[in-house]
Design a protein around this motif. Structure first.
Motif, PDB file in Angstrom:
ATOM      1  N   LEU A   3      13.638  -9.010  -7.775  1.00  0.00           N
ATOM      2  CA  LEU A   3      12.677  -7.943  -7.613  1.00  0.00           C
ATOM      3  C   LEU A   3      12.872  -7.293  -6.267  1.00  0.00           C
ATOM      4  N   ASN A  52       3.164  -8.066  -7.833  1.00  0.00           N
ATOM      5  CA  ASN A  52       3.936  -8.053  -9.076  1.00  0.00           C
ATOM      6  C   ASN A  52       3.161  -8.730 -10.204  1.00  0.00           C
ATOM      7  N   GLU A  55       4.447 -10.214 -13.938  1.00  0.00           N
ATOM      8  CA  GLU A  55       5.902 -10.301 -13.958  1.00  0.00           C
ATOM      9  C   GLU A  55       6.358 -11.731 -13.674  1.00  0.00           C
ATOM     10  N   LEU A 136      11.094  -7.960 -16.060  1.00  0.00           N
ATOM     11  CA  LEU A 136       9.958  -7.388 -15.366  1.00  0.00           C
ATOM     12  C   LEU A 136       9.437  -6.155 -16.077  1.00  0.00           C
TER      13      LEU A 136
END
Length: 239
Positions: A3, A52, A55, A136
């Motif tokens: 990420l 996030n 995710e 994601l």
């Protein structure tokens, strides 16, 4: 999973996580009159989860983001996750906050909101990107793909440019654009020239052999759990 690998800095403003009020600068969580202080690294971990929501974050990704300044093993992450669960009153067998994804990592399943900002609704995200170690939800706006540390979708391959491509999400529309990469970006076998629309089941190739990513578009009614079941990981073809 890869990420945004920017170094972790707590946001200036506090945020809410379910019933908890979180103040990263003070390393404090509040629930009514109850105040709990966290170790700085544990708070950094919570901040990464909050940035996030929904995710799946791999152990490698979390270690890289939170413990970027020291060398530690998986045990440090396991202890920190355990501390978070204990403070939040979270049962790992029936989680309300942090879900363990076997052989993949962890995922924040609680809602996140910021004062004066609308609530982050994880289930409202329709576009998923999977493959090459990535799993994601794509954010609204620009999602940079590359091997640079500022890429949201980071692919660690010498065949991928630092700023290789970007996917722009605008409501129910997804467009991919190559950013002048050396080896090109392809949707299926077609090289991307300008902005190219993406749809459910499309395969996005970075270069000819560097990485293969798959687009999943969920229904508006899908829940977080249903979304994760819809995703099929496409193995990377590393050359």
């Amino acid at each position: 999973m890869n990420l945004d690998h920017n170094r972790t800095e707590p946001p200036a403003a506090p945020f809410r996580l379910g019933r908890w009020h979180v103040d990263p600068a003070a390393c404090e969580l509040r629930d009514g009159d109850r105040v709990i202080r966290l170790r700085p690294k544990v708070m950094d971990l919570l901040v990464v989860f909050a940035r996030n929501p929904g995710e799946v974050l791999s152990k490698h990704c979390l270690l890289d983001l939170v413990w970027f300044d020291v060398t530690v093993g998986d045990a440090s992450l396991t202890v920190a996750v355990g501390e978070l669960r204990e403070v939040l009153g979270d049962n790992p067998d029936e989680p309300e906050f942090i879900e363990t994804i076997p052989r993949r990592g962890y995922r924040l399943i609680a809602s996140v909101s910021y004062p004066g900002v609308g609530k982050v609704q994880v289930e409202g995200s329709r576009f998923w990107l999977t493959g090459a170690g990535v799993e994601l939800i794509l954010h609204q706006g620009e999602n940079l793909i590359g091997r640079g540390t500022d890429a949201r979708v980071r692919i660690d391959s010498p065949k991928v440019s630092r700023n290789h491509a970007k996917i722009t999400i605008d409501g129910d529309t997804a467009m991919v654009e190559d950013l002048g990469s050396k080896n090109g970006t392809f949707v299926g076998d077609t090289r991307v020239e300008g902005q190219t629309p993406l749809g459910h089941g499309d395969q996005l190739r970075l270069g000819q052999l560097a990485a293969i990513l798959s687009i999943t578009v969920s229904s508006h009614e899908s829940t977080v759990t249903e979304l994760s079941r819809e995703v099929e990981i496409v193995p990377a073809d590393e050359g």
